[in-house]
Design a protein around this motif. Structure first.
Motif, PDB file in Angstrom:
ATOM      1  N   ALA A  53      43.749  44.262  24.564  1.00  0.00           N
ATOM      2  CA  ALA A  53      44.893  45.181  24.568  1.00  0.00           C
ATOM      3  C   ALA A  53      44.946  45.983  25.864  1.00  0.00           C
ATOM      4  O   ALA A  53      46.028  46.176  26.440  1.00  0.00           O
ATOM      5  N   SER A  54      43.787  46.441  26.328  1.00  0.00           N
ATOM      6  CA  SER A  54      43.782  47.227  27.574  1.00  0.00           C
ATOM      7  C   SER A  54      44.087  46.346  28.782  1.00  0.00           C
ATOM      8  O   SER A  54      44.722  46.790  29.746  1.00  0.00           O
ATOM      9  N   PHE A  55      43.682  45.091  28.724  1.00  0.00           N
ATOM     10  CA  PHE A  55      43.981  44.183  29.824  1.00  0.00           C
ATOM     11  C   PHE A  55      45.474  43.829  29.841  1.00  0.00           C
ATOM     12  O   PHE A  55      46.098  43.760  30.899  1.00  0.00           O
ATOM     13  N   GLN A  56      46.026  43.593  28.647  1.00  0.00           N
ATOM     14  CA  GLN A  56      47.452  43.295  28.573  1.00  0.00           C
ATOM     15  C   GLN A  56      48.277  44.482  29.054  1.00  0.00           C
ATOM     16  O   GLN A  56      49.301  44.314  29.733  1.00  0.00           O
ATOM     17  N   LYS A  57      47.829  45.695  28.723  1.00  0.00           N
ATOM     18  CA  LYS A  57      48.536  46.898  29.171  1.00  0.00           C
ATOM     19  C   LYS A  57      48.485  47.013  30.688  1.00  0.00           C
ATOM     20  O   LYS A  57      49.466  47.420  31.324  1.00  0.00           O
ATOM     21  N   PRO A 123      35.795  41.122  23.586  1.00  0.00           N
ATOM     22  CA  PRO A 123      36.121  39.794  24.123  1.00  0.00           C
ATOM     23  C   PRO A 123      34.921  39.098  24.752  1.00  0.00           C
ATOM     24  O   PRO A 123      33.983  39.736  25.242  1.00  0.00           O
ATOM     25  N   LEU A 124      34.975  37.803  24.765  1.00  0.00           N
ATOM     26  CA  LEU A 124      34.114  36.993  25.622  1.00  0.00           C
ATOM     27  C   LEU A 124      34.752  36.929  27.012  1.00  0.00           C
ATOM     28  O   LEU A 124      35.979  36.988  27.145  1.00  0.00           O
ATOM     29  N   LEU A 125      33.944  36.780  28.029  1.00  0.00           N
ATOM     30  CA  LEU A 125      34.513  36.611  29.366  1.00  0.00           C
ATOM     31  C   LEU A 125      35.414  35.389  29.398  1.00  0.00           C
ATOM     32  O   LEU A 125      36.471  35.408  30.045  1.00  0.00           O
ATOM     33  N   SER A 126      35.026  34.332  28.718  1.00  0.00           N
ATOM     34  CA  SER A 126      35.845  33.112  28.702  1.00  0.00           C
ATOM     35  C   SER A 126      37.231  33.381  28.120  1.00  0.00           C
ATOM     36  O   SER A 126      38.230  32.803  28.583  1.00  0.00           O
ATOM     37  N   GLU A 127      37.325  34.250  27.126  1.00  0.00           N
ATOM     38  CA  GLU A 127      38.628  34.587  26.544  1.00  0.00           C
ATOM     39  C   GLU A 127      39.496  35.342  27.545  1.00  0.00           C
ATOM     40  O   GLU A 127      40.712  35.123  27.625  1.00  0.00           O
ATOM     41  N   VAL A 128      38.876  36.225  28.320  1.00  0.00           N
ATOM     42  CA  VAL A 128      39.615  36.951  29.352  1.00  0.00           C
ATOM     43  C   VAL A 128      40.106  35.996  30.430  1.00  0.00           C
ATOM     44  O   VAL A 128      41.263  36.051  30.871  1.00  0.00           O
ATOM     45  N   LEU A 129      39.240  35.076  30.845  1.00  0.00           N
ATOM     46  CA  LEU A 129      39.632  34.096  31.860  1.00  0.00           C
ATOM     47  C   LEU A 129      40.734  33.168  31.346  1.00  0.00           C
ATOM     48  O   LEU A 129      41.667  32.830  32.089  1.00  0.00           O
ATOM     49  N   ASP A 130      40.648  32.776  30.089  1.00  0.00           N
ATOM     50  CA  ASP A 130      41.679  31.912  29.505  1.00  0.00           C
ATOM     51  C   ASP A 130      43.044  32.606  29.490  1.00  0.00           C
ATOM     52  O   ASP A 130      44.073  31.986  29.771  1.00  0.00           O
ATOM     53  N   LYS A 135      46.863  35.242  36.119  1.00  0.00           N
ATOM     54  CA  LYS A 135      47.968  36.149  35.809  1.00  0.00           C
ATOM     55  C   LYS A 135      47.794  37.483  36.526  1.00  0.00           C
ATOM     56  O   LYS A 135      48.767  38.131  36.906  1.00  0.00           O
ATOM     57  N   ILE A 136      46.553  37.901  36.691  1.00  0.00           N
ATOM     58  CA  ILE A 136      46.219  39.142  37.390  1.00  0.00           C
ATOM     59  C   ILE A 136      44.836  38.950  38.008  1.00  0.00           C
ATOM     60  O   ILE A 136      44.019  38.165  37.509  1.00  0.00           O
ATOM     61  N   ASN A 137      44.565  39.625  39.101  1.00  0.00           N
ATOM     62  CA  ASN A 137      43.253  39.539  39.737  1.00  0.00           C
ATOM     63  C   ASN A 137      42.196  40.195  38.847  1.00  0.00           C
ATOM     64  O   ASN A 137      42.483  41.152  38.121  1.00  0.00           O
ATOM     65  N   TYR A 160      32.785  28.630  38.146  1.00  0.00           N
ATOM     66  CA  TYR A 160      33.013  27.299  38.716  1.00  0.00           C
ATOM     67  C   TYR A 160      33.749  26.393  37.731  1.00  0.00           C
ATOM     68  O   TYR A 160      34.600  25.581  38.133  1.00  0.00           O
ATOM     69  N   GLU A 161      33.455  26.525  36.462  1.00  0.00           N
ATOM     70  CA  GLU A 161      34.167  25.728  35.460  1.00  0.00           C
ATOM     71  C   GLU A 161      35.672  26.027  35.498  1.00  0.00           C
ATOM     72  O   GLU A 161      36.502  25.111  35.391  1.00  0.00           O
ATOM     73  N   TYR A 162      36.012  27.296  35.666  1.00  0.00           N
ATOM     74  CA  TYR A 162      37.431  27.672  35.718  1.00  0.00           C
ATOM     75  C   TYR A 162      38.065  27.302  37.055  1.00  0.00           C
ATOM     76  O   TYR A 162      39.260  26.969  37.105  1.00  0.00           O
ATOM     77  N   PHE A 163      37.296  27.352  38.124  1.00  0.00           N
ATOM     78  CA  PHE A 163      37.837  26.922  39.412  1.00  0.00           C
ATOM     79  C   PHE A 163      38.182  25.436  39.372  1.00  0.00           C
ATOM     80  O   PHE A 163      39.190  24.998  39.944  1.00  0.00           O
ATOM     81  N   GLU A 164      37.341  24.657  38.700  1.00  0.00           N
ATOM     82  CA  GLU A 164      37.610  23.223  38.564  1.00  0.00           C
ATOM     83  C   GLU A 164      38.877  22.968  37.740  1.00  0.00           C
ATOM     84  O   GLU A 164      39.530  21.922  37.902  1.00  0.00           O
ATOM     85  N   GLN A 165      39.232  23.912  36.888  1.00  0.00           N
ATOM     86  CA  GLN A 165      40.451  23.794  36.088  1.00  0.00           C
ATOM     87  C   GLN A 165      41.679  24.359  36.807  1.00  0.00           C
ATOM     88  O   GLN A 165      42.782  24.315  36.274  1.00  0.00           O
ATOM     89  N   GLY A 166      41.473  24.884  38.016  1.00  0.00           N
ATOM     90  CA  GLY A 166      42.613  25.328  38.809  1.00  0.00           C
ATOM     91  C   GLY A 166      42.676  26.812  39.114  1.00  0.00           C
ATOM     92  O   GLY A 166      43.586  27.254  39.832  1.00  0.00           O
ATOM     93  N   LEU A 167      41.757  27.621  38.576  1.00  0.00           N
ATOM     94  CA  LEU A 167      41.772  29.049  38.886  1.00  0.00           C
ATOM     95  C   LEU A 167      41.432  29.254  40.361  1.00  0.00           C
ATOM     96  O   LEU A 167      40.468  28.684  40.876  1.00  0.00           O
ATOM     97  N   ASP A 168      42.204  30.061  41.050  1.00  0.00           N
ATOM     98  CA  ASP A 168      42.012  30.333  42.468  1.00  0.00           C
ATOM     99  C   ASP A 168      40.849  31.311  42.647  1.00  0.00           C
ATOM    100  O   ASP A 168      40.904  32.433  42.138  1.00  0.00           O
ATOM    101  N   PRO A 169      39.792  30.926  43.372  1.00  0.00           N
ATOM    102  CA  PRO A 169      38.646  31.829  43.566  1.00  0.00           C
ATOM    103  C   PRO A 169      39.017  33.156  44.233  1.00  0.00           C
ATOM    104  O   PRO A 169      38.327  34.160  44.032  1.00  0.00           O
ATOM    105  N   SER A 170      40.097  33.164  45.004  1.00  0.00           N
ATOM    106  CA  SER A 170      40.488  34.401  45.692  1.00  0.00           C
ATOM    107  C   SER A 170      41.023  35.458  44.735  1.00  0.00           C
ATOM    108  O   SER A 170      41.201  36.618  45.128  1.00  0.00           O
ATOM    109  N   THR A 171      41.271  35.078  43.467  1.00  0.00           N
ATOM    110  CA  THR A 171      41.772  36.047  42.490  1.00  0.00           C
ATOM    111  C   THR A 171      40.651  36.714  41.703  1.00  0.00           C
ATOM    112  O   THR A 171      40.909  37.490  40.790  1.00  0.00           O
TER     113      THR A 171
END
Length: 276
Positions: A53-57, A123-130, A135-137, A160-171
């Motif tokens: 909720a705080s992240f969505q806000k 949350p799990l970190l994976s849930e936040v990344l998903d 969407k936001i840095n 690295y798992e998320y970068f392989e799925q397309g997440l930009d490391p610069s974010t």
């Protein structure tokens, strides 16, 4: 003699007065530098900290970054929570490291803030990344990684798992108070900007030696000065400051030229100046 003494001292007094006036005018007319707005544990003035909720806000309010904290569960998962103990921000008790993900997920992580948030979970970190990756840095703080088995390695592997799925490391950025673990993280995941949290000043020697693995410094606002900012800029660091609560401090930090302001709330816009 008294007259002569007054005449002798008068130029000194005038110089001091003029110096104060020039200094005040110089500060008043300093530019307000643009900065990245960083939501401290999410938009934690408006929703329970470190929850979805705080992240969505934070996204809804237009923050540039979400700052969040991670710890390790008993079953070696990366959990988004600030404290070592769950008592302050949930209806449970015990240390995060002694609880499994299933046990942590049973806790109410929102009612302490307001009854409307009773459905919020840790949350799990994976849930936040998903949900928020891309969407936001994200600015991820490793909490006491030196006391957590393989936290740094686990974080690097997960990213690295998320970068392989397309997440930009610069974010993504990662920070910690523990310098050795930040150095280790940089070695494991050099694509991600790594930074050191500071609660005391660094000398020039340390500023120079840490630059090989750290690209930014996150400095408590009470430690910041124009001199420290200039020294950091000399070594090409970015400077972030934490945690700004009072509205006037936003302007003070902008005049110092920081690159990012970590705050629980957004800066109130005025008709005279609008950030970005």
């Amino acid at each position: 003699m008294r007259v002569l003494g007054f005449i002798t001292k008068r130029p000194i007094i005038l110089s001091l007065v003029l110096g104060l006036i020039v200094s005040s005018l110089s500060y008043f007319f300093q530019p307000l530098f643009p900065y990245h707005s960083i939501a401290h544990r999410g938009a934690s003035a408006y929703a329970p900290e470190n929850t979805m909720a705080s992240f969505q806000k934070a996204v809804a309010l237009g923050f540039d970054f979400i700052e969040l904290d991670i710890r390790m569960s008993k079953d070696q998962e990366l959990i988004v929570i600030h404290d070592a103990d769950v008592k302050r921000t949930t209806n449970g008790e015990g240390f995060v490291r002694d609880l499994t993900v299933d046990e942590l997920k049973q806790l109410d992580a929102g009612s302490w803030f307001h009854p409307n948030y009773s459905s919020e979970k840790i949350p799990l970190l994976s849930e936040v990344l998903d949900t928020f990756g891309g969407k936001i840095n994200l600015l991820i703080e490793m909490k006491f990684p030196e006391n957590e088995t393989n936290m740094t390695e686990k974080l690097a592997h997960t990213l690295y798992e998320y970068f392989e799925q397309g997440l930009d490391p610069s974010t993504v950025k990662v920070q910690s108070f523990h310098i050795f673990e930040i150095k280790k993280f940089h070695q494991l995941c050099p694509e991600v900007s790594a930074g050191i949290l500071l609660s005391k000043p660094l000398d020039m020697f340390h500023l120079a030696s840490y630059r090989s693995f750290a690209s930014f410094l996150a400095v408590h606002y009470r430690l910041l000065s124009k001199s420290l900012v200039n020294q950091a800029l000399f070594f090409d660091y970015e400077i972030y400051t934490w945690t700004i609560q009072d509205q006037p401090l936003f302007t003070v930090m902008q005049k110092l030229g920081v690159h990012g302001i970590i705050s629980n709330q957004e800066k109130k816009k005025t008709s005279k100046f609008t950030v970005d």
